[in-house]
Design a protein around this motif. Structure first.
Motif, short mmCIF file in Angstrom:
data_model
loop_
_atom_site.label_atom_id
_atom_site.label_comp_id
_atom_site.label_asym_id
_atom_site.label_seq_id
_atom_site.Cartn_x
_atom_site.Cartn_y
_atom_site.Cartn_z
N GLY A 226 -4.13 17.31 14.27
CA GLY A 226 -2.82 16.53 13.01
C GLY A 226 -3.26 15.23 12.27
N LEU A 227 -2.63 14.06 13.01
CA LEU A 227 -3.02 13.33 12.27
C LEU A 227 -4.43 13.43 11.87
N TRP A 228 -5.73 13.65 11.33
CA TRP A 228 -6.83 14.12 10.37
C TRP A 228 -6.36 14.33 9.85
N PHE A 229 -6.06 15.54 10.08
CA PHE A 229 -5.17 16.18 8.65
C PHE A 229 -4.45 15.75 7.85
N THR A 230 -3.80 15.23 8.54
CA THR A 230 -2.35 14.78 7.34
C THR A 230 -2.97 13.36 6.69
N HIS A 231 -3.69 12.44 7.67
CA HIS A 231 -4.06 11.01 6.66
C HIS A 231 -5.24 11.14 5.56
N LYS A 232 -6.56 12.08 6.79
CA LYS A 232 -7.66 12.59 5.75
C LYS A 232 -8.46 13.80 5.28
N LEU A 324 3.04 8.39 2.42
CA LEU A 324 3.40 8.82 3.51
C LEU A 324 4.60 8.10 4.78
N ALA A 325 4.15 6.97 4.89
CA ALA A 325 4.86 5.85 5.74
C ALA A 325 6.70 6.39 5.28
N ALA A 326 6.89 6.26 3.80
CA ALA A 326 8.06 6.39 3.25
C ALA A 326 8.74 7.95 3.51
N VAL A 386 -7.69 0.35 7.95
CA VAL A 386 -6.44 0.95 8.20
C VAL A 386 -6.37 1.95 9.25
N LEU A 387 -5.14 1.56 9.85
CA LEU A 387 -4.57 2.60 11.01
C LEU A 387 -3.03 3.21 10.73
N VAL A 388 -3.60 4.22 11.31
CA VAL A 388 -2.32 5.66 10.38
C VAL A 388 -1.07 5.30 11.74
N ALA A 389 -0.02 5.84 11.10
CA ALA A 389 1.00 5.89 11.78
C ALA A 389 1.02 5.36 13.69
N VAL A 390 1.07 4.23 13.78
CA VAL A 390 0.56 2.88 14.49
C VAL A 390 2.34 2.17 13.77
N ASP A 391 3.00 1.39 15.14
CA ASP A 391 3.22 -0.03 14.89
C ASP A 391 3.02 -0.71 15.43
N GLU A 392 3.94 -2.01 15.29
CA GLU A 392 3.00 -3.15 16.10
C GLU A 392 2.31 -3.25 16.77
N PRO A 393 3.29 -3.12 18.15
CA PRO A 393 2.85 -3.71 18.93
C PRO A 393 1.03 -2.85 19.54
N GLN A 394 1.14 -1.37 19.13
CA GLN A 394 -0.20 -0.50 18.73
C GLN A 394 -1.25 -1.48 17.63
N ASP A 431 5.76 -3.03 5.62
CA ASP A 431 6.73 -4.37 5.85
C ASP A 431 7.87 -2.96 4.67
N GLY A 432 7.44 -1.67 4.48
CA GLY A 432 8.28 -0.77 3.47
C GLY A 432 8.08 -1.48 2.20
N HIS A 433 7.21 -1.97 1.28
CA HIS A 433 7.56 -2.90 0.36
C HIS A 433 5.65 -1.50 -0.54
N PRO A 434 6.38 -1.19 -1.81
CA PRO A 434 5.54 -0.44 -2.10
C PRO A 434 4.10 -0.20 -3.38
N ASP A 435 3.91 -1.76 -3.00
CA ASP A 435 2.50 -2.58 -4.07
C ASP A 435 1.44 -3.19 -2.38
N TYR A 436 0.57 -1.62 -2.57
CA TYR A 436 0.01 -1.99 -1.47
C TYR A 436 -1.25 -3.15 -1.63
N GLU A 437 -1.07 -3.27 -3.03
CA GLU A 437 -1.46 -5.02 -2.56
C GLU A 437 -1.06 -6.46 -1.40
N ARG A 438 0.63 -6.25 -1.73
CA ARG A 438 1.13 -7.21 -0.58
C ARG A 438 0.96 -6.74 0.75
N VAL A 439 0.24 -5.87 1.33
CA VAL A 439 0.23 -5.49 2.74
C VAL A 439 -1.03 -6.06 3.08
N MET A 440 -2.38 -6.04 1.92
CA MET A 440 -3.78 -6.20 1.73
C MET A 440 -3.48 -8.40 1.90
#
Length: 477
Positions: A226-232, A324-326, A386-394, A431-440
């Motif tokens: 399911g994760l593979w299909f949604t994210h890839k 997807l996160a939003a 890019v780790l999909v569907a993870v939180d900070e501890p994971q 962190d919820g910011h819509p600009d991908y440059e921020r997370v990079m």
């Protein structure tokens, strides 16, 4: 490869600059003084008014938080209004460059153009009222209004040109991404995903047959398939009737599973419901086979040395993960890895050993990340995961595991010897910011700190980290 403006863009900018300078000269010094006085007294209030209008639209409120507006966007808007109101002919080149940057950011974030034009319209109306209050309705006021109108329109023209160019580039890349499909070996990937789907189904059957505790049984959406299909899968195959149908079937399967496992105690009813679930799984399997038949193997976007993705498709992947996160109120993380002392490896052992080290690390990253995650060779000795569907501890657990595995796995040399290598890893959770440059940027700053703190370690990005020096934006790749 630098993202240099096209000759057409240069021509458009030159024409815009000439018109803008002429407008400012023709307005005259008295009108310029009125606008400068307005900047002194009204720029801050105009910025607040602009975002009050913007945040009233649900599309904007989904993209932007009130905290982001208050701390970052309103001050930026105040500077923008102030710049336009105080503009002189000598400022025009800088103003056009600024509009290009703003248009690029709007394209990355996905701000609808009509929201921007609406915001500038209400700003002009408010400013016209302020000009009338400040200068009345005489010739100077009319000249100030005409100059302000032209400046706003030309600023919007510059933004829109940059926005259109950026969206066109993104569309081309997204189309290439779908063709490339991230599936370098279609046959192998098809069988792998079919096996994962079958494994999930068999696990469900076993859990029910053995009457074991099924409270924690993994939903199909949360399974590895399911994760593979949604994210890839969806971005690989592209939006289509088949991908939408598979998404709907996965939702129906999980809804039925919830009822069967937790709400229904009659064995015969559960058996009937289980058959219905298996029928839907069979439909998923059939649709998946149809989708795989449509795609072929393409090499564009693949790093030839490591066989990983190159950075070409990273913006496409990050944009989708942000969407997807939003939608799902979930999160993802970016790991930026840099091999430690890589120049020394090349200098002391030769570039062949350096290449072998890069291939070795690429193999480790591919082996010890999930099939739904993405691994890129970012450039040189840098990698992005890019780790999909993870939180900070994971994310930290995975990052520390990768760091440790690299350190514990020497590169095998041609003579049979081993070469110890390590890596520094920066981790940034979306962190919820819509600009991908921020997370990079945050991952890059964290990686830089990992280097400064002694290398061979993981550092988590937070608000206190300084910017990494000389960071190259993704859009320049």
């Amino acid at each position: 490869m630098p993202n240099t403006p096209s000759p057409r863009a240069d021509h458009d900018d030159n024409s815009l600059a000439a018109d803008w300078r002429r407008n400012l000269v023709e307005a005259g010094p008295e009108a310029a003084q009125v606008l400068a006085a307005l900047a002194e007294t009204g720029a801050a209030e105009m910025a607040v008014h602009f975002y009050q209008v913007m945040m009233g639209d649900p599309r904007a409120s989904r993209l932007l938080s009130h905290e982001q507006v208050r701390t970052r966007l309103q001050p930026a808007m105040q500077r923008w209004v102030n710049g336009l109101l105080r503009a002189t002919p000598d400022d025009v080149e800088g103003l056009i460059a600024a509009q290009r940057v703003i248009g690029d950011v709007h394209a990355r974030v996905g701000i609808p153009v009509d929201l921007v034009t609406r915001g500038t319209r209400v700003l002009k109306q408010r400013l016209f009222q302020s000009i009338a209050t400040l200068a009345g309705h005489g010739q100077v006021a009319h000249a100030a209004v005409a100059s302000l109108t032209a400046s706003f329109d030309m600023a919007l023209e510059g933004m829109t040109l940059a926005y259109s160019n950026a969206r066109e580039r993104s569309s081309r890349t997204d189309a290439a991404y779908r063709l490339f499909s991230l599936v370098q070996n279609v046959g192998t990937e098809r069988e792998r995903q079919r096996a994962l789907l079958l494994d999930w189904e068999n696990t469900l059957l076993y859990a029910l047959a053995s009457q074991c505790d099924t409270a924690g049984f993994q939903s199909l959406a949360g399974s590895e398939f399911g994760l593979w299909f949604t994210h890839k899968g969806v971005p690989s195959f592209g939006e289509s009737a088949e991908t939408r149908q598979i998404c709907e079937l996965i939702g129906e399967i999980d809804d039925a599973l919830q009822q069967t496992l937790h709400d229904e105690n009659d064995a015969r009813v559960r058996a009937t419901q289980l058959q219905d679930i298996r029928g839907r799984v069979s439909q998923v399997r059939s649709l998946l086979g149809m989708l795989f038949e449509r795609i072929g193997e393409l090499d564009a976007g693949c790093d030839t040395l490591t066989n990983l993705l190159n950075r070409r498709f990273l913006p496409t992947v990050l944009r989708r993960e942000i969407e997807l996160a939003a939608k799902s109120q979930s999160s993802f993380a970016v790991l930026l890895l840099d091999l430690d002392h890589f120049k020394t490896i090349n200098d002391e052992h030769g570039h062949e050993v350096g290449d072998r080290a890069l291939q070795h690390v690429a193999t480790i990253l591919g082996q010890f990340t999930r099939g739904s995650d993405y691994v890129f060779r970012y450039g040189g000795e840098e990698f992005v995961v890019v780790l999909v569907a993870v939180d900070e501890p994971q994310a930290l657990v995975i990052a520390n595991s990768l760091c440790r595995r690299v350190a514990e796995s020497p590169v095998v040399l041609a003579n049979g010897g081993g070469l110890d290598i390590t890596t520094s890893i920066g981790v940034a959770v979306h962190d919820g910011h819509p600009d991908y440059e921020r997370v990079m940027a945050r991952a890059d700053a964290a990686m830089y700190q990992a280097k400064k703190r002694g290398r061979n370690r993981v550092v988590l990005a937070d608000g206190s980290l300084p910017e990494a020096p000389e960071r190259i934006a993704l859009q320049r790749s």
